[in-house]
Design a protein around this motif. Sequence first.
Motif, PDB file in Angstrom:
ATOM      1  N   LYS A  19      58.967  34.869  -7.367  1.00 48.82           N
ATOM      2  CA  LYS A  19      59.730  33.773  -7.378  1.00 48.82           C
ATOM      3  C   LYS A  19      59.350  32.880  -6.254  1.00 48.82           C
ATOM      4  O   LYS A  19      59.192  31.448  -6.393  1.00 48.82           O
ATOM      5  CB  LYS A  19      61.203  34.367  -7.172  1.00 48.82           C
ATOM      6  CG  LYS A  19      61.911  32.995  -7.398  1.00 48.82           C
ATOM      7  CD  LYS A  19      63.483  33.316  -7.200  1.00 48.82           C
ATOM      8  CE  LYS A  19      64.419  31.995  -7.265  1.00 48.82           C
ATOM      9  NZ  LYS A  19      65.761  32.119  -7.088  1.00 48.82           N
ATOM     10  N   ALA A  20      59.140  33.507  -4.988  1.00 47.27           N
ATOM     11  CA  ALA A  20      58.710  32.649  -3.834  1.00 47.27           C
ATOM     12  C   ALA A  20      57.437  31.969  -4.093  1.00 47.27           C
ATOM     13  O   ALA A  20      57.367  30.726  -3.752  1.00 47.27           O
ATOM     14  CB  ALA A  20      58.773  33.633  -2.526  1.00 47.27           C
ATOM     15  N   ARG A  24      56.938  28.038  -4.472  1.00 45.47           N
ATOM     16  CA  ARG A  24      55.774  27.276  -3.441  1.00 45.47           C
ATOM     17  C   ARG A  24      54.631  26.588  -4.212  1.00 45.47           C
ATOM     18  O   ARG A  24      54.462  25.429  -3.808  1.00 45.47           O
ATOM     19  CB  ARG A  24      54.969  28.410  -2.512  1.00 45.47           C
ATOM     20  CG  ARG A  24      55.917  28.796  -1.541  1.00 45.47           C
ATOM     21  CD  ARG A  24      54.734  29.462  -0.417  1.00 45.47           C
ATOM     22  NE  ARG A  24      54.305  30.816  -1.155  1.00 45.47           N
ATOM     23  CZ  ARG A  24      54.924  31.847  -1.169  1.00 45.47           C
ATOM     24  NH1 ARG A  24      56.069  32.270  -0.677  1.00 45.47           N
ATOM     25  NH2 ARG A  24      54.353  32.905  -1.682  1.00 45.47           N
ATOM     26  N   ASP A  50      64.928  24.753  -8.454  1.00 42.78           N
ATOM     27  CA  ASP A  50      64.464  25.577  -7.048  1.00 42.78           C
ATOM     28  C   ASP A  50      63.343  24.961  -6.235  1.00 42.78           C
ATOM     29  O   ASP A  50      63.003  25.017  -5.074  1.00 42.78           O
ATOM     30  CB  ASP A  50      63.795  26.866  -7.453  1.00 42.78           C
ATOM     31  CG  ASP A  50      64.647  28.024  -7.923  1.00 42.78           C
ATOM     32  OD1 ASP A  50      66.136  27.910  -7.610  1.00 42.78           O
ATOM     33  OD2 ASP A  50      64.450  28.972  -8.596  1.00 42.78           O
TER      34      ASP A  50
END
Length: 68
Positions: A19-20, A24, A50
């Motif tokens: 997810k990160a 990004r 997000d």
Amino acid sequence: MPSPLPTLTPEQRAEALAKAARVRKARGAMLGDLKAGRISLLDVLNRDDDTAPPDPRPPLPAVAARHR
């Protein structure tokens, strides 16, 4: 004193890392669009996902109502 980080299972950690990486990548694309003029700063600030930048303001403390 800050609370310790929760212990994650290997699956939870892998999911969080994936997810990160997605966030990004999306933020990088958004920044590229902003620099190229394809989107405005207002568009960036009004995003509701997000990739939106975090609110830099600290949360306000709760204030109890005074009764006289």
